[in-house]
Scaffold this motif. Structure first.
Motif, PDB file in Angstrom:
ATOM      1  N   ALA A  87       1.447  -0.805   0.214  1.00 60.05           N
ATOM      2  CA  ALA A  87      -0.149  -0.325   0.243  1.00 60.05           C
ATOM      3  C   ALA A  87       0.884   0.861  -0.331  1.00 60.05           C
ATOM      4  CB  ALA A  87      -0.591   0.342   1.302  1.00 60.05           C
ATOM      5  N   SER A  88       1.826   1.050   1.198  1.00 55.49           N
ATOM      6  CA  SER A  88       3.130   1.914   0.756  1.00 55.49           C
ATOM      7  C   SER A  88       3.677   2.788  -0.515  1.00 55.49           C
ATOM      8  CB  SER A  88       3.546   2.431   1.703  1.00 55.49           C
ATOM      9  OG  SER A  88       5.242   3.465   1.672  1.00 55.49           O
ATOM     10  N   ASN A  89       4.022   1.165  -1.205  1.00 56.70           N
ATOM     11  CA  ASN A  89       4.937   1.232  -2.315  1.00 56.70           C
ATOM     12  C   ASN A  89       4.360   0.174  -3.425  1.00 56.70           C
ATOM     13  OD1 ASN A  89       6.857   1.273  -4.538  1.00 56.70           O
ATOM     14  ND2 ASN A  89       7.654   3.095  -3.900  1.00 56.70           N
ATOM     15  N   GLN A  90       4.046   0.174  -4.229  1.00 58.95           N
ATOM     16  CA  GLN A  90       3.388  -0.974  -4.938  1.00 58.95           C
ATOM     17  C   GLN A  90       4.185  -1.695  -5.685  1.00 58.95           C
ATOM     18  OE1 GLN A  90       0.327  -0.100  -7.925  1.00 58.95           O
ATOM     19  NE2 GLN A  90       1.816   1.016  -9.117  1.00 58.95           N
ATOM     20  N   TYR A  91       5.069  -1.119  -5.513  1.00 58.02           N
ATOM     21  CA  TYR A  91       7.071  -2.089  -7.096  1.00 58.02           C
ATOM     22  C   TYR A  91       7.620  -2.199  -5.849  1.00 58.02           C
ATOM     23  CZ  TYR A  91       4.903   0.120 -10.870  1.00 58.02           C
ATOM     24  OH  TYR A  91       3.503   0.129 -11.919  1.00 58.02           O
ATOM     25  N   LEU A  92       8.470  -0.986  -4.884  1.00 58.61           N
ATOM     26  CA  LEU A  92       9.341  -1.499  -3.452  1.00 58.61           C
ATOM     27  C   LEU A  92       8.711  -2.744  -2.834  1.00 58.61           C
ATOM     28  CD1 LEU A  92      12.345  -0.485  -3.524  1.00 58.61           C
ATOM     29  CD2 LEU A  92      11.684   1.280  -1.608  1.00 58.61           C
ATOM     30  N   GLY A  93       7.568  -2.507  -1.881  1.00 58.52           N
ATOM     31  CA  GLY A  93       7.417  -2.847  -1.086  1.00 58.52           C
ATOM     32  C   GLY A  93       7.298  -4.879  -1.145  1.00 58.52           C
ATOM     33  N   PRO A  94       6.673  -5.627  -2.672  1.00 61.90           N
ATOM     34  CA  PRO A  94       7.038  -6.603  -3.013  1.00 61.90           C
ATOM     35  C   PRO A  94       7.591  -6.854  -3.715  1.00 61.90           C
ATOM     36  CG  PRO A  94       5.203  -5.832  -4.202  1.00 61.90           C
ATOM     37  CD  PRO A  94       5.619  -4.292  -3.163  1.00 61.90           C
ATOM     38  N   LEU A  95       9.088  -5.531  -3.616  1.00 60.22           N
ATOM     39  CA  LEU A  95      10.816  -6.588  -4.305  1.00 60.22           C
ATOM     40  C   LEU A  95      11.267  -6.726  -2.553  1.00 60.22           C
ATOM     41  CD1 LEU A  95      12.563  -6.616  -6.275  1.00 60.22           C
ATOM     42  CD2 LEU A  95      12.943  -4.046  -6.043  1.00 60.22           C
ATOM     43  N   LEU A  96      11.532  -5.425  -1.648  1.00 62.35           N
ATOM     44  CA  LEU A  96      11.958  -5.920  -0.429  1.00 62.35           C
ATOM     45  C   LEU A  96      11.739  -6.680   0.026  1.00 62.35           C
ATOM     46  CD1 LEU A  96      12.395  -2.375   0.826  1.00 62.35           C
ATOM     47  CD2 LEU A  96      13.906  -3.572  -0.321  1.00 62.35           C
ATOM     48  N   TYR A  97      10.330  -7.487   0.041  1.00 59.81           N
ATOM     49  CA  TYR A  97       9.732  -8.719   0.100  1.00 59.81           C
ATOM     50  C   TYR A  97       9.740  -9.656  -0.447  1.00 59.81           C
ATOM     51  CZ  TYR A  97       6.066 -11.769   2.176  1.00 59.81           C
ATOM     52  OH  TYR A  97       5.853 -13.023   2.791  1.00 59.81           O
ATOM     53  N   ILE A  98      10.120  -9.943  -1.289  1.00 57.19           N
ATOM     54  CA  ILE A  98      10.719 -11.431  -1.581  1.00 57.19           C
ATOM     55  C   ILE A  98      11.667 -11.085  -1.904  1.00 57.19           C
ATOM     56  CG2 ILE A  98      10.993 -11.985  -4.386  1.00 57.19           C
ATOM     57  CD1 ILE A  98       8.709 -10.707  -4.959  1.00 57.19           C
ATOM     58  N   SER A  99      13.143 -10.022  -1.602  1.00 53.34           N
ATOM     59  CA  SER A  99      14.375 -10.637  -1.664  1.00 53.34           C
ATOM     60  C   SER A  99      14.803 -10.635  -0.445  1.00 53.34           C
ATOM     61  CB  SER A  99      15.359  -9.377  -1.931  1.00 53.34           C
ATOM     62  OG  SER A  99      14.663  -7.887  -1.112  1.00 53.34           O
ATOM     63  N   PHE A 100      13.717 -10.286   1.119  1.00 49.25           N
ATOM     64  CA  PHE A 100      13.915 -10.151   2.046  1.00 49.25           C
ATOM     65  C   PHE A 100      13.687 -12.034   1.933  1.00 49.25           C
ATOM     66  CE2 PHE A 100      12.268 -11.406   6.372  1.00 49.25           C
ATOM     67  CZ  PHE A 100      13.602 -10.416   7.533  1.00 49.25           C
ATOM     68  N   LEU A 101      12.752 -12.632   1.592  1.00 46.70           N
ATOM     69  CA  LEU A 101      12.627 -14.079   2.010  1.00 46.70           C
ATOM     70  C   LEU A 101      13.213 -15.045   1.709  1.00 46.70           C
ATOM     71  CD1 LEU A 101       8.708 -14.727   0.694  1.00 46.70           C
ATOM     72  CD2 LEU A 101       9.632 -14.760   3.510  1.00 46.70           C
ATOM     73  N   PHE A 102      14.214 -14.064   0.430  1.00 44.84           N
ATOM     74  CA  PHE A 102      15.173 -14.916  -0.214  1.00 44.84           C
ATOM     75  C   PHE A 102      16.139 -15.123   1.019  1.00 44.84           C
ATOM     76  CE2 PHE A 102      18.598 -15.479  -3.606  1.00 44.84           C
ATOM     77  CZ  PHE A 102      18.356 -16.801  -4.130  1.00 44.84           C
ATOM     78  N   ILE A 103      17.239 -13.893   0.838  1.00 46.87           N
ATOM     79  CA  ILE A 103      18.056 -14.190   1.562  1.00 46.87           C
ATOM     80  C   ILE A 103      17.585 -14.844   2.917  1.00 46.87           C
ATOM     81  CG2 ILE A 103      20.131 -12.017   2.348  1.00 46.87           C
ATOM     82  CD1 ILE A 103      19.247 -10.991  -0.422  1.00 46.87           C
TER      83      ILE A 103
END
Length: 120
Positions: A87-103
């Motif tokens: 909701a805050s940023n539709q592109y950066l939010g999911p990108l950070l979430y997926i990269s956090f999950l992966f790393i």
């Protein structure tokens, strides 16, 4: 309280042979696990700073760097609130979430398991 837990592990050695093997493996891997914990703290701190800078003005849980670090540590256990990040940023939010999950999950968990398996 740390010494109390260490004392409990010492007593478990005498009660159960599997506990003795577990404790021996952890004690032999202590040096590598210390480095792993330091690396995990650095990774969590990096994500906390990223979340703080990116979403600190929009999401109340990330308004301070300390809250961002605590919530990032909690995200390892519970996961991030992907809805508020999106909701805050539709592109950066999911990108950070997926990269956090992966790393945080795949890479760091595999490193932990590799340390334990090598020591065992």
């Amino acid at each position: 309280s740390l010494f109390t837990w260490l004392k409990i592990f010492a007593f478990l050695r005498f009660l159960n042979p599997q506990a003795e093997q577990f404790i021996e493996t952890i004690s032999q891997a202590a040096a590598n696990l210390t480095i792993f914990v330091a690396l995990l703290a650095v990774v969590l701190w990096a994500y906390a700073q990223t979340i703080f800078v990116s979403f600190g003005t929009d999401i109340a849980e990330y308004k301070t760097i300390t809250n961002a670090y605590v919530n990032t540590f909690k995200a390892v256990i519970e996961g991030y609130d992907i809805d508020s990040l999106s909701a805050s940023n539709q592109y950066l939010g999911p990108l950070l979430y997926i990269s956090f999950l992966f790393i945080a999950f795949f890479v760091m968990l595999n490193m932990f398991l590799a340390i334990i398996a090598k020591t065992y």
